[in-house]
Design an enzyme around this catalytic site. Structure first.
Site: not given
Ligand code: 3H9
Length: 697
Positions: A104, A124
Site C-alpha cells: 500500500e 491481509e
Molecule cells: C496489513 O498490512 C494491514 C494494512 O493493510 C492496513 C493497516 C491499517 N508484523 O515469517 P517469518 C515477524 S496486515 C509483525 O518467520 P519469513 C514474525 O512473527 C499485514 N511481525 O520470516 C517473525 O517473528 P519472530 C500484512 C511480523 O522470512 C519474524 O517477523 N502482511 C510481521 O519466513 C520473521 O517472520 C502480512 O500479513 C508483521 N506484519 O517470512 C505479512 N511479519 O522472529 C506477514 C512477520 O519473533 N508476514 N513478522 O518469530 C509474512 O508473511 C512473513 O513473515 C514474511 C517473511 C513473508 C514477511
C-alpha cells in the site's frame, strides 16, 4: 527523526531507508519516520523521494502486533495519502516481500521498481482482515476489478515478473534495491517525469460483484475476510476515491472486530512459535544428510518422498525385492506428482530417483545413515524387533526414530543400548503432503536428538510440535476423545450424517465419519480391539455397530462402502443404507431411547470433548503450551484455521461456559465427562489458555 527510517539527501533525491528488522513492519516508529521523511524532503528542496528497505525486505506489512492495541502515531492510510499527495516524485524500490501495508505504501508512491526475486501482495485476508490503507482502492485503479479480486481475496504473493505484466510494477531490474531505486529516480527526473497518483486514475469498470461475493464466500468455507475484502474492490469501481476509502475503513474495522481475526492472527504467530522451544536454544542438532526409512507402505513412501524433496539421500529398507520395488513405485508416483505440480524439474526428478534413492532388503544397508525412521506395522513386538536390529547395525550417534502413532516410545527405546538416541517422529499420511510432525520426546531422549528432530522437520517444511509420551500423543489422543463423544451422540439419537453436516457447517472440511471412511474403518476397528483387549473401564460406554460394518467388509472409501456408499464416486456421499439399522439395533439392545440433537448441541458437545481432552494434554505436560495443541489440530486434523485452534476457540467462547457444559454432560456420563483440572483451574483464576501461551514466552 524516528530512527526506524534513515534520511539521506543524495543530490536532488531524498532517500528514506527503512531500518526495522526483521521484516520492516510498518509499526508506529516507521510510520512516523515516513511522515517526517516526506516533510523533510519537501523542506530540503529535494526533487524526488526514494523509499526502500534495508535488510531482507521492503515493508512486509503493518505491524500485526499492534492490532487490538490503542492506536499510536500517524495512521497508515494517512501516511499513504501524505506520500501520494507530495508534490515531489516518490519512487518505491522493492525487494523481498512487499506485502499488505507495504504494498500500500508502494501503491501510494508514484513509481514502482523491484528486483526480479521480489514478491508483492495483499495477504491481509489470510490474517482475517483486508487491506486498510487504500489497497482495495488503489490496486483496482491500476489492474482492474477482476485481477484485484484474485490478488486480494486469495492473498497470494505475486512474483515481480507477473506484477510487471499486471501493471503493479513499472520496472523490474536486478541489483541492489538502493542503487536501482536511485538510478530509476534519476532517470525519471532527467526525462521530466511527472507525479502520478493512482488515486487520481479513473475507477475501474465494475463486474457482477454480488455473484463474485457469493463465489468467494463459498470458497472460504466460513471464512469471512476474502468476501468482505471483495466489497472493498466493489467500492473502488462504484465510488469516488475518497468515499471508497471511507467504505474500505468501515469494512476493515468490521473485520478487525471479528473473532476470526483473532483466530487467524493466533494461528500466524503460533505457527512460528511452535517449534521455538527454550530448551533448544543454542543446542546444535546432529548433522543429517542420509536417512533410512524402514517400510515402504503409504506412510514410509510418503516420509521418503518428503525427505528426498528436502534434498536428503534416502535408503529404503523393505522385506523382499518385490516389496522394495513396490515401495520404489510409490515413491516415484509421489515424486511424479511433485513434478506435475512444478515443484521439481524433470532433471531433479531423475537425479532424485536415480541417485538419491536406494532400495535395500538388508539392514546392513542402514549402517551409514545419520537418522533412520521406521514406519512398519503398528505392533509393539514388531517395532521392538526393528529397534534391536537397528541398535546392532547403525553407526554410533545415529538418530533412531519411530513413526508410531500411539505406542510407548520409552518401551521401544528400552530394547536398545542407546535409548538417548531414540525419538518419535510421527508423520501424518500422506506424509509428503501433510504439514504436521509430532516430535515425541521419550524419557531418555538426548536434547540434541530433539534438536535434530526439529531441524529435520524444518528442512522438510513441516510444522513440528513437541509431544510427550502417552497413548496417541497430542493429536490422536484428543481425536480419540472427540470421536468417542460423536459415537456417544450416535447411540443417544444423532445420525453420522447429521453429525458430519453439523461439523462441516461449523467449518471442518469433512465431518468425522466422512474422515473415517477416507482413512479406512479398519484402523478404528483395530484400535477398538486393542483397547478392549487391554480391558475397558467398566464405566466406559462401548458400541459395536461400527465393528459390524467392518465385519461386513465395509472399510470406507477403499471398499466402496462405509458410513457412506461411494458407488457413484468419492465425492457423492450417499448414506449407506446398512448403517442406520445397525445403529438402531444397538440402541435397542442397550435400552436407549433416542433423542433429538440440534446441530448446535452436536457442535457444542464435540468441541467440549475436544477442549477438555486438550486441557488434560496440556495439564499433564504432554503438550507444553496450549498453542502446541492448536497447531496440532490445525495442521494434522483439518481444524478450521480461522478459529485459531480448539483452545483459542475455547478462550473466545469463554472457558466458564464450556466448563459448565462439561459438568452438565457429566451428570449423564460422569466417566467420560471428567473436567480437566487445568480447565477448572483457569476458570477459577479467571485466566485463559492464551495467558498460558504468553507466560511460556
Ligand atoms: C496489513 O498490512 C494491514 C494494512 O493493510 C492496513 C493497516 C491499517 N508484523 O515469517 P517469518 C515477524 S496486515 C509483525 O518467520 P519469513 C514474525 O512473527 C499485514 N511481525 O520470516 C517473525 O517473528 P519472530 C500484512 C511480523 O522470512 C519474524 O517477523 N502482511 C510481521 O519466513 C520473521 O517472520 C502480512 O500479513 C508483521 N506484519 O517470512 C505479512 N511479519 O522472529 C506477514 C512477520 O519473533 N508476514 N513478522 O518469530 C509474512 O508473511 C512473513 O513473515 C514474511 C517473511 C513473508 C514477511
Amino acid at each position: 527523526m524516528s530512527d526506524a527510517i534513515a534520511y539521506e539527501l543524495v543530490g536532488d533525491i531524498a532517500v528514506l531507508a527503512a531500518q526495522n528488522p526483521p521484516v520492516n513492519a510498518l509499526g508506529e516508529p516507521v510510520r512516523t519516520g515516513l511522515m517526517e521523511g516526506i516533510e523533510r524532503a519537501e523542506m530540503d528542496g529535494a526533487k524526488a523521494v526514494m523509499i526502500y528497505g534495508e535488510g531482507a525486505t521492503y515493508f512486509a506489512g503493518a505491524d500485526i502486533r499492534e492490532f487490538g492495541k490503542p492506536p499510536k502515531g500517524p495512521a497508515l492510510p494517512d501516511v499513504c495519502d501524505r506520500i501520494e499527495a507530495s508534490p515531489l516524485i516518490v519512487v518505491s524500490s522493492m525487494h523481498g516481500t512487499a506485502l499488505g501495508g507495504g504494498l500500500e505504501v508502494a501503491l501510494s508512491s508514484h513509481y514502482r521498481i523491484a528486483v526480479p526475486k521480489a514478491r508483492v501482495g495483499l495477504p491481509e485476508v489470510l490474517i482475517g482482515i483486508m487491506p486498510g490503507a487504500g489497497g482495495t482502492q488503489r490496486l483496482p485503479r491500476l489492474i482492474g476489478s477482476e485481477k484485484s479480486i484474485d490478488v486480494i481475496t486469495t492473498g497470494r504473493q505475486v512474483g515481480a515478473k507477473e506484477a510487471l505484466e499486471l501493471g503493479i510494477l513499472d520496472r523490474v531490474e536486478d541489483g541492489d534495491p538502493r542503487e536501482i531505486g536511485l538510478a530509476y529516480t534519476k532517470e525519471l527526473l532527467e526525462k521530466g517525469a511527472e507525479r502520478r497518483a493512482v488515486s487520481e486514475m479513473p475507477s475501474p469498470p465494475g463486474i457482477d460483484f454480488d455473484a463474485a461475493y457469493e463465489a468467494v464466500l463459498q470458497k472460504g468455507r466460513g471464512q469471512l475476510s476474502p468476501a468482505v475484502a471483495l466489497r472493498g474492490v466493489q467500492a473502488a469501481a462504484e465510488l469516488p476515491f475518497k468515499e471508497g476509502m471511507k467504505r474500505e475503513r468501515e469494512l476493515f474495522m468490521e473485520l478487525m472486530n471479528t473473532d476470526q481475526r483473532q483466530g487467524l492472527i493466533h494461528a500466524f504467530f503460533s505457527e512460528r512459535a511452535v517449534s521455538k522451544l527454550p530448551e533448544l536454544k543454542g543446542v546444535e542438532p546432529r548433522p543429517v544428510s542420509q536417512i533410512g526409512v524402514i517400510g515402504g507402505g503409504t506412510m514410509g513412501a510418503g516420509i521418503a518422498t518428503s525427505a528426498l524433496l528436502a534434498g536428503l539421500s534416502v535408503t529404503m529398507l523393505e522385506m523382499s525385492p518385490e516389496a522394495a520395488e513396490a515401495a520404489r513405485g510409490r515413491i516415484e508416483g509421489n515424486l511424479g506428482g511433485a513434478l506435475k505440480r512444478g515443484k521439481i524439474s524433470q532433471a531433479q526428478f531423475e537425479e532424485i530417483t536415480q541417485k538419491a534413492l536406494t532400495l535395500t532388503t538388508d539392514y546392513e544397508g542402514l549402517k551409514d545413515v545419520d537418522l533412520v525412521i521406521e514406519a512398519v506395522f503398528e505392533e509393539m513386538d514388531v517395532k521392538k524387533d526393528v529397534f534391536r536390529k537397528l541398535d546392532s547395525v547403525c553407526k554410533p550417534g545415529a538418530v533412531l526414530a519411530t513413526n508410531t502413532s500411539y505406542l510407548n516410545v520409552d518401551e521401544i527405546a528400552a530394547v536398545t543400548k542407546r535409548p538417548e538416541d531414540v525419538i518419535g517422529l510421527h508423520y501424518f499420511s500422506p506424509a509428503h503432503v501433510m504439514k504436521l510432525l509430532e516430535i515425541v520426546v521419550a524419557d531418555k531422549t538426548a536434547i540434541d536428538v530433539v534438536a535434530t528432530g526439529f531441524a529435520l522437520g524444518k528442512r522438510m517444511g513441516k510444522i513440528s510440535v513437541r509431544a510427550g509420551v502417552c497413548d496417541g500423543f497430542i493429536g490422536n489422543r484428543i481425536l480419540a476423545t472427540y470421536r468417542t463423544a460423536a459415537d456417544h451422540m450416535i447411540l443417544d439419537g444423532a445420525s453420522p450424517y447429521q453429525i458430519d453436516k453439523a461439523l462441516e457447517a461449523f467449518g471442518f472440511a469433512m465431518g468425522p465419519f466422512a474422515v473415517a471412511d477416507l482413512a479406512g474403518l479398519d484402523i478404528g476397528w483395530a484400535v477398538r480391539k486393542r483397547k478392549r483387549a487391554e480391558g475397558l473401564d467398566p464405566n466406559a460406554r462401548d458400541s459395536s455397530y461400527a465393528d459390524k460394518l467392518c465385519e461386513a467388509g465395509h472399510f470406507g472409501q477403499k471398499t466402496g462402502k462405509g458410513y457412506y456408499d461411494y458407488s457413484a464416486g468419492a465425492k457423492a456421499r450417499v448414506p449407506n443404507p446398512e448403517v442406520m439399522p445397525l445403529i438402531e439395533a444397538e440402541r435397542k439392545e442397550q435400552g436407549i431411547t433416542p433423542k433429538d440433537f440440534t446441530d448446535e448441541e452436536i457442535v457444542r458437545r464435540y468441541m467440549a470433548a475436544m477442549v477438555n481432552e486438550s486441557a488434560k494434554v496440556v495439564g499433564e505436560g504432554i503438550a507444553r503450551r496450549p498453542l502446541d495443541v492448536d497447531m496440532t489440530l490445525l495442521f494434522g486434523y483439518g481444524f478450521p484455521r480461522y478459529y485459531g485452534g480448539p483452545l483459542k476457540w475455547a478462550d473466545i467462547q469463554g472457558l466458564d461456559g464450556l466448563l459448565a457444559d462439561i459438568k452438565r454432560y457429566a451428570e449423564e456420563d460422569p466417566h467420560f465427562w471428567q473436567p480437566a483440572p487445568l480447565l477448572e483451574e483457569l476458570v477459577a483464576e479467571g485466566r485463559t489458555f492464551d495467558d498460558l501461551n504468553k507466560a511460556a514466552g
